[in-house]
Design an enzyme around this catalytic site. Structure first.
Site, PDB file in Angstrom:
ATOM      1  N   GLU A  90       0.826  -1.201   0.000  1.00 29.62           N
ATOM      2  CA  GLU A  90       0.000   0.000   0.000  1.00 29.62           C
ATOM      3  C   GLU A  90       0.866   1.259   0.000  1.00 29.62           C
ATOM      4  OE1 GLU A  90      -3.954  -1.801   2.183  1.00 29.62           O
ATOM      5  OE2 GLU A  90      -2.502  -0.811   3.455  1.00 29.62           O
ATOM      6  N   CYS A 103       3.414   8.678   1.120  1.00 33.19           N
ATOM      7  CA  CYS A 103       3.961   7.768   2.130  1.00 33.19           C
ATOM      8  C   CYS A 103       4.139   6.424   1.426  1.00 33.19           C
ATOM      9  CB  CYS A 103       2.988   7.672   3.295  1.00 33.19           C
ATOM     10  SG  CYS A 103       3.494   6.473   4.531  1.00 33.19           S
ATOM     11  N   CYS A 110       6.366  -6.759   7.272  1.00 37.13           N
ATOM     12  CA  CYS A 110       7.471  -6.232   8.075  1.00 37.13           C
ATOM     13  C   CYS A 110       7.897  -7.284   9.087  1.00 37.13           C
ATOM     14  CB  CYS A 110       7.049  -4.964   8.804  1.00 37.13           C
ATOM     15  SG  CYS A 110       8.424  -4.165   9.662  1.00 37.13           S
ATOM     16  N   CYS A 114       6.294  -4.460  15.614  1.00 40.08           N
ATOM     17  CA  CYS A 114       6.009  -3.515  16.705  1.00 40.08           C
ATOM     18  C   CYS A 114       4.573  -3.767  17.164  1.00 40.08           C
ATOM     19  CB  CYS A 114       6.173  -2.080  16.221  1.00 40.08           C
ATOM     20  SG  CYS A 114       7.814  -1.768  15.554  1.00 40.08           S
ATOM     21  N   CYS A 117       1.359  -1.928  15.603  1.00 42.60           N
ATOM     22  CA  CYS A 117       1.313  -1.629  14.164  1.00 42.60           C
ATOM     23  C   CYS A 117       0.645  -2.753  13.377  1.00 42.60           C
ATOM     24  CB  CYS A 117       2.739  -1.413  13.657  1.00 42.60           C
ATOM     25  SG  CYS A 117       2.843  -1.231  11.887  1.00 42.60           S
ATOM     26  N   SER A 216      11.130   6.437  14.710  1.00 40.54           N
ATOM     27  CA  SER A 216       9.860   6.049  15.336  1.00 40.54           C
ATOM     28  C   SER A 216      10.187   5.717  16.781  1.00 40.54           C
ATOM     29  CB  SER A 216       9.285   4.800  14.652  1.00 40.54           C
ATOM     30  OG  SER A 216       8.998   5.091  13.324  1.00 40.54           O
ATOM     31  N   CYS A 335      -1.194   6.373  10.063  1.00 38.95           N
ATOM     32  CA  CYS A 335       0.021   5.770  10.602  1.00 38.95           C
ATOM     33  C   CYS A 335      -0.240   4.454  11.339  1.00 38.95           C
ATOM     34  CB  CYS A 335       0.586   6.770  11.599  1.00 38.95           C
ATOM     35  SG  CYS A 335       2.290   7.050  11.357  1.00 38.95           S
TER      36      CYS A 335
HETATM   37  S1  SF4 Z   1       6.002   0.398  12.932  1.00 35.64           S
HETATM   38 FE1  SF4 Z   1       7.312  -1.413  13.295  1.00 35.64          FE
HETATM   39  S2  SF4 Z   1       6.103  -3.168  12.528  1.00 35.64           S
HETATM   40 FE2  SF4 Z   1       5.162  -1.291  11.703  1.00 35.64          FE
HETATM   41  S3  SF4 Z   1       6.076  -1.081   9.657  1.00 35.64           S
HETATM   42 FE3  SF4 Z   1       7.304   0.188  11.098  1.00 35.64          FE
HETATM   43  S4  SF4 Z   1       8.968  -1.171  11.777  1.00 35.64           S
HETATM   44 FE4  SF4 Z   1       7.401  -2.496  10.834  1.00 35.64          FE
END
Ligand code: SF4
Length: 348
Positions: A90, A103, A110, A114, A117, A216, A335
């Site tokens: 996406e 974005c 991933c 996290c 997320c 982040s 986000c």
């Molecule tokens: S916030 Fe963490 S889990 Fe989500 S895309 Fe970014 S690195 Fe990957």
């Protein structure tokens, strides 16, 4: 067959020399591929038919396909993009008064998981190629033009995936996006956002490039960060901040801290004090981000009063801080919400 778009210009020239073709041909083709976004060799009308046929026999152009387009009430556009191998990613275009920001995703899924997320729930399937990242920008640029008549002004690598775990392709895509033979965007308009991989931050500081870096952060102590971001176990705050200082030394660019406020997790005055301590360790701005609750996640969005109190507390102590309002919530484009739901048929 090889995707012709994996080659940088010098590499393409070398390939063409092997084929007995002059250097200027490689340059022409490079321009077709990147500047004019050609999707077939037949579009390259200034090449002879024989050469086009020859190219078709040796290479493919592996384009991505706009599969699903979702438009939010606030003008945000989310694209479900299908890759050549059928996998989905996406990308999001966020319009704002004078700005339009793309974005982009850097991986399919991933590996960092996290805890807050939605992308982290998808297993990492593969890295995107530089061409696939570039194509997202080209597509999102078309939507920016359709929305406001203006080109994209900014690009953030904050979509699906951890950009620094796809280091080579991300750097290559930035070189293409900023090259006069590509989209010719200024490097300072680009921000790469990382969960915090110290070694990779040091490496990119030495690239001699001028794009921006965002961390982040989301929790300002190792104890709390360990609980929500596994990456902190191997890259604690001290190590990451050493690397951030090195980045600042090399580029002169302040770091952006992204800090999602979670209700009763990281939104107290003690949390703000810990955040200020980090803020004083490296030249930085802080973006406070509104969370969009994700199904199955226990962390929840902080209440508006607590958020305002937190921001006032920082502001009074001289911290440069902004609240980033959530955009595209109604289409799960905000986000931490990118999870290929459109592919699963949950959204039409
Ligand atoms: S916030 Fe963490 S889990 Fe989500 S895309 Fe970014 S690195 Fe990957």
């Amino acid at each position: 067959m090889k995707d012709i778009r994996i080659f940088l210009q010098d590499e393409l020239i070398a390939e063409f020399e092997k084929m007995g073709e002059p250097k200027f041909r490689a340059k022409q083709i490079y321009e077709w591929l990147w500047k004019k976004s050609a999707r077939s060799f037949d579009e390259m009308t200034n090449l002879s038919k024989d050469l086009r046929k020859n190219l078709q026999e040796k290479f493919v152009i592996a384009p991505v396909v706009e599969h699903v387009v979702q438009k939010s009430k606030d003008g945000t556009v989310k694209l479900g993009i299908q890759l050549q191998d059928g996998r989905m990613i996406e990308g999001v275009m966020i319009p704002d008064r004078e700005r339009s920001t793309a974005c982009v995703s850097s991986q399919v899924g991933c590996s960092l998981s996290c805890s807050f997320c939605a992308t982290g729930f998808l297993k990492r399937e593969r890295n995107l190629t530089a061409g696939e990242i570039y194509d997202q920008v080209v597509m999102l640029n078309k939507h920016a033009l359709a929305h406001s008549g203006k080109q994209l002004t900014n690009i953030v690598y904050m979509g699906m995936g951890e950009p620094l775990l796809n280091y080579e392709n991300v750097m290559r895509s930035i070189r293409l996006i900023t090259s006069p033979d590509g989209l010719n965007m200024a490097q300072k308009r680009i921000t790469v956002s990382t969960a915090g991989i110290a070694k990779a931050i040091i490496r990119l500081s030495d690239e001699g490039m001028k794009f921006n870096l965002a961390l982040s952060l989301h929790a300002a102590t190792d104890e709390k960060r360990d609980r929500i971001m596994d990456i902190n176990l191997a890259n604690n705050l001290e190590t990451v901040f050493e690397a951030l200082n090195y980045f600042y030394e090399k580029t002169g660019n302040k770091i952006t801290f992204e800090y999602i406020l979670f209700d009763h997790f990281n939104d107290t005055p003690e949390d703000a004090d810990a955040l200020i301590q980090l803020y004083n360790k490296v030249p930085a701005f802080i973006n406070i981000i509104e969370y969009n609750n994700v199904e199955g996640v226990t962390l929840k969005r902080a209440k508006a009063e607590r958020r305002d109190e937190f921001v006032r507390y920082l502001g009074k102590r001289g911290v440069e801080v902004k609240v980033r309002r959530s955009r595209g919530k109604d289409i799960d484009a905000a986000c931490g919400q990118l999870a290929n739901k459109s592919e699963a048929g949950e959204i039409k």
